[in-house]
Design an enzyme around this catalytic site. Structure first.
Site, PDB file in Angstrom:
ATOM      1  N   ASN A   1     -20.353  -7.463   0.910  1.00 59.26           N
ATOM      2  CA  ASN A   1     -18.889  -7.429   0.859  1.00 59.26           C
ATOM      3  C   ASN A   1     -18.353  -6.273   0.008  1.00 59.26           C
ATOM      4  O   ASN A   1     -17.199  -5.880   0.164  1.00 59.26           O
ATOM      5  CB  ASN A   1     -18.396  -8.781   0.309  1.00 59.26           C
ATOM      6  CG  ASN A   1     -16.974  -8.737  -0.180  1.00 59.26           C
ATOM      7  OD1 ASN A   1     -16.037  -8.889   0.595  1.00 59.26           O
ATOM      8  ND2 ASN A   1     -16.787  -8.509  -1.483  1.00 59.26           N
TER       9      ASN A   1
ATOM     10  N   TYR B   1     -13.372   5.596   5.599  1.00 57.37           N
ATOM     11  CA  TYR B   1     -13.473   4.127   5.604  1.00 57.37           C
ATOM     12  C   TYR B   1     -13.791   3.618   7.015  1.00 57.37           C
ATOM     13  O   TYR B   1     -14.669   2.759   7.195  1.00 57.37           O
ATOM     14  CB  TYR B   1     -12.147   3.561   5.098  1.00 57.37           C
ATOM     15  CG  TYR B   1     -12.109   2.056   4.910  1.00 57.37           C
ATOM     16  CD1 TYR B   1     -12.755   1.456   3.826  1.00 57.37           C
ATOM     17  CD2 TYR B   1     -11.398   1.243   5.787  1.00 57.37           C
ATOM     18  CE1 TYR B   1     -12.700   0.079   3.638  1.00 57.37           C
ATOM     19  CE2 TYR B   1     -11.337  -0.126   5.606  1.00 57.37           C
ATOM     20  CZ  TYR B   1     -11.985  -0.706   4.524  1.00 57.37           C
ATOM     21  OH  TYR B   1     -11.920  -2.076   4.351  1.00 57.37           O
TER      22      TYR B   1
ATOM     23  N   VAL C   1     -24.023  -0.803  -5.768  1.00 57.30           N
ATOM     24  CA  VAL C   1     -24.817  -1.037  -4.544  1.00 57.30           C
ATOM     25  C   VAL C   1     -25.250   0.264  -3.866  1.00 57.30           C
ATOM     26  O   VAL C   1     -26.154   0.265  -3.036  1.00 57.30           O
ATOM     27  CB  VAL C   1     -24.076  -1.936  -3.511  1.00 57.30           C
ATOM     28  CG1 VAL C   1     -23.867  -3.329  -4.055  1.00 57.30           C
ATOM     29  CG2 VAL C   1     -22.775  -1.302  -3.047  1.00 57.30           C
TER      30      VAL C   1
ATOM     31  N   GLY D   1     -19.928  -7.355  -4.395  1.00 57.95           N
ATOM     32  CA  GLY D   1     -18.475  -7.309  -4.559  1.00 57.95           C
ATOM     33  C   GLY D   1     -17.930  -8.696  -4.856  1.00 57.95           C
ATOM     34  O   GLY D   1     -16.789  -9.005  -4.532  1.00 57.95           O
TER      35      GLY D   1
ATOM     36  N   LYS E   1     -17.181   1.555   8.166  1.00 59.65           N
ATOM     37  CA  LYS E   1     -17.134   0.191   8.715  1.00 59.65           C
ATOM     38  C   LYS E   1     -17.646   0.169  10.161  1.00 59.65           C
ATOM     39  O   LYS E   1     -18.284  -0.811  10.569  1.00 59.65           O
ATOM     40  CB  LYS E   1     -15.712  -0.364   8.626  1.00 59.65           C
ATOM     41  CG  LYS E   1     -15.202  -0.540   7.181  1.00 59.65           C
ATOM     42  CD  LYS E   1     -16.039  -1.522   6.388  1.00 59.65           C
ATOM     43  CE  LYS E   1     -15.405  -1.869   5.040  1.00 59.65           C
ATOM     44  NZ  LYS E   1     -16.199  -2.837   4.273  1.00 59.65           N
TER      45      LYS E   1
HETATM   46  P1  NDP Z   1     -11.478  -5.622  -3.913  1.00 56.23           P
HETATM   47  O1  NDP Z   1     -11.143  -4.201  -4.190  1.00 56.23           O
HETATM   48  O2  NDP Z   1     -10.530  -6.695  -4.327  1.00 56.23           O
HETATM   49  O3  NDP Z   1     -12.930  -5.971  -4.555  1.00 56.23           O
HETATM   50  C1  NDP Z   1     -14.017  -5.154  -4.255  1.00 56.23           C
HETATM   51  C2  NDP Z   1     -15.266  -5.700  -4.914  1.00 56.23           C
HETATM   52  O4  NDP Z   1     -16.350  -4.821  -4.567  1.00 56.23           O
HETATM   53  C3  NDP Z   1     -15.180  -5.707  -6.431  1.00 56.23           C
HETATM   54  O5  NDP Z   1     -15.840  -6.852  -6.967  1.00 56.23           O
HETATM   55  C4  NDP Z   1     -15.947  -4.442  -6.826  1.00 56.23           C
HETATM   56  O6  NDP Z   1     -16.581  -4.506  -8.096  1.00 56.23           O
HETATM   57  C5  NDP Z   1     -17.012  -4.409  -5.763  1.00 56.23           C
HETATM   58  N1  NDP Z   1     -17.551  -3.055  -5.584  1.00 56.23           N
HETATM   59  C6  NDP Z   1     -16.913  -1.936  -5.207  1.00 56.23           C
HETATM   60  N2  NDP Z   1     -17.746  -0.893  -5.191  1.00 56.23           N
HETATM   61  C7  NDP Z   1     -18.954  -1.369  -5.595  1.00 56.23           C
HETATM   62  C8  NDP Z   1     -20.229  -0.779  -5.798  1.00 56.23           C
HETATM   63  N3  NDP Z   1     -20.426   0.528  -5.598  1.00 56.23           N
HETATM   64  N4  NDP Z   1     -21.237  -1.561  -6.232  1.00 56.23           N
HETATM   65  C9  NDP Z   1     -21.049  -2.886  -6.448  1.00 56.23           C
HETATM   66  N5  NDP Z   1     -19.865  -3.508  -6.260  1.00 56.23           N
HETATM   67  C10 NDP Z   1     -18.833  -2.753  -5.847  1.00 56.23           C
HETATM   68  O7  NDP Z   1     -11.783  -5.683  -2.350  1.00 56.23           O
HETATM   69  P2  NDP Z   1     -11.401  -6.772  -1.244  1.00 56.23           P
HETATM   70  O8  NDP Z   1     -11.750  -8.135  -1.716  1.00 56.23           O
HETATM   71  O9  NDP Z   1     -10.044  -6.486  -0.750  1.00 56.23           O
HETATM   72  O10 NDP Z   1     -12.395  -6.333  -0.059  1.00 56.23           O
HETATM   73  C11 NDP Z   1     -13.699  -6.874   0.053  1.00 56.23           C
HETATM   74  C12 NDP Z   1     -14.321  -6.321   1.317  1.00 56.23           C
HETATM   75  O11 NDP Z   1     -13.498  -6.637   2.434  1.00 56.23           O
HETATM   76  C13 NDP Z   1     -14.477  -4.800   1.320  1.00 56.23           C
HETATM   77  O12 NDP Z   1     -15.686  -4.446   1.950  1.00 56.23           O
HETATM   78  C14 NDP Z   1     -13.298  -4.334   2.145  1.00 56.23           C
HETATM   79  O13 NDP Z   1     -13.539  -3.098   2.755  1.00 56.23           O
HETATM   80  C15 NDP Z   1     -13.196  -5.464   3.152  1.00 56.23           C
HETATM   81  N6  NDP Z   1     -11.886  -5.570   3.757  1.00 56.23           N
HETATM   82  C16 NDP Z   1     -10.779  -5.916   3.006  1.00 56.23           C
HETATM   83  C17 NDP Z   1      -9.549  -6.016   3.613  1.00 56.23           C
HETATM   84  C18 NDP Z   1      -8.333  -6.400   2.857  1.00 56.23           C
HETATM   85  O14 NDP Z   1      -7.261  -6.442   3.477  1.00 56.23           O
HETATM   86  N7  NDP Z   1      -8.394  -6.707   1.573  1.00 56.23           N
HETATM   87  C19 NDP Z   1      -9.376  -5.758   5.030  1.00 56.23           C
HETATM   88  C20 NDP Z   1     -10.596  -5.421   5.736  1.00 56.23           C
HETATM   89  C21 NDP Z   1     -11.793  -5.352   5.088  1.00 56.23           C
HETATM   90  P3  NDP Z   1     -15.720  -4.521  -9.479  1.00 56.23           P
HETATM   91  O15 NDP Z   1     -14.961  -5.822  -9.459  1.00 56.23           O
HETATM   92  O16 NDP Z   1     -16.773  -4.502 -10.528  1.00 56.23           O
HETATM   93  O17 NDP Z   1     -14.840  -3.324  -9.433  1.00 56.23           O
END
Ligand code: NDP
Length: 249
Positions: A91, A156, A65, A13, A160
């Site tokens: 992530n 979700y 992933v 991610g 987690k």
């Molecule tokens: P974003 O939606 O901004 O980014 C998610 C990233 O994960 C992207 O790069 C996306 O790829 C990648 N991704 C999603 N699904 C897949 C997959 N199947 N295979 C490979 N890559 C994948 O998310 P955030 O930065 O907000 O969140 C990052 C992490 O933090 C997550 O695990 C989220 O659950 C956790 N989190 C976030 C919070 C928040 O407030 N933002 C709060 C608590 C936890 P692509 O760019 O190619 O689409």
């Protein structure tokens, strides 16, 4: 800033949001970084930004992933490209929110497959080199929702919470090799994921955060960088919230 000279990190991610920030911070500290995300455009952009500052420091891998076989192939490819792996940051994460009455099986599976099985897949793919590393680190990005639950996020929250149990089991299994495994539980952090929240929901959430604001990606990145570095060698099996005090007991 801790030095990651000579270290190789894998950040899933890593295309944007929190993962993008983590990938760039580890690279700024001297690590070589395998940036993994779904779309080539997304991980390619982060890798290009890193390489503009440190040529050859990053490589992009567009991979789902949740795809076990593809991730095992990724493991071989990253080893061929960088020779070793010391740090794994799980992530990549998605949401498919909805009340249980309306939640479809597909919404459940997509979230569990990405957020939980994805971490299993990458740990399987990278655990051998990480165990050989003198400073193996596994850092899983969970969520406060995995600790508290949330109406409309059963899938979700389950993913987690599962990731937290997985983190602790990995910590116990790999402790003998000096590998640490920890979970970081962000609260509400300003990213594409939270930009999608309605203004009313946003206001409601803010009343529950003692520090009175959403976090920034750097707030999460700073902790991940610390956990990835030598200063955190004696911390394992922990869940550390970065949430403005939202879940304090
Ligand atoms: P974003 O939606 O901004 O980014 C998610 C990233 O994960 C992207 O790069 C996306 O790829 C990648 N991704 C999603 N699904 C897949 C997959 N199947 N295979 C490979 N890559 C994948 O998310 P955030 O930065 O907000 O969140 C990052 C992490 O933090 C997550 O695990 C989220 O659950 C956790 N989190 C976030 C919070 C928040 O407030 N933002 C709060 C608590 C936890 P692509 O760019 O190619 O689409």
């Amino acid at each position: 800033m801790q030095s990651f000279e000579g270290k190789v990190a894998v950040v899933t991610g890593g295309g944007r949001g929190i993962g993008g920030s983590i990938a760039k911070a580890l690279a700024a500290g001297g690590a070589k970084v395998a940036v993994v995300s779904r779309s080539e455009a997304s991980c390619g952009r982060t890798a290009d930004e890193i390489n503009a500052a440190n040529p050859g420091a990053a490589k992009a891998y567009a991979i789902d992933v949740a795809d076990h076989e593809a991730v095992q192939e990724l493991g071989k490819q990253v080893l061929a490209d960088f020779g070793t792996v010391d740090i794994l940051v799980n992530n990549a994460g998605v949401t498919r929110d909805g009340l249980l009455m309306r939640m479809k099986e597909e919404d459940w599976m997509t979230v569990l497959d990405t957020n939980l099985k994805g971490a299993f897949n990458t740990v399987k793919a990278f655990m051998r080199p990480i165990m050989k590393s003198e400073s193996g680190r596994i850092i899983n990005i969970a969520s406060v929702i995995g600790l508290m639950g949330n109406a409309g996020q059963a899938n979700y929250a389950a993913s987690k919470a599962g990731l937290i149990g997985f983190t602790k089991s990995v910590a116990r299994e790999l402790a003998g090799k000096g590998v640490t495994s920890n979970a970081v539980a962000p609260g509400f952090i300003t990213t594409d994921m939270t930009d999608a929240l309605s203004p009313a929901l946003r206001e409601g959430i803010l009343t529950k955060i003692p520090l009175g604001s959403f976090g920034e990606v750097d707030d999460v990145t700073n902790l991940v960088v610390f956990l990835a570095g030598p200063g955190a060698r004696y911390i394992t099996g922990q869940v550390i919230a970065v949430d403005g005090g939202m879940t304090m007991q």
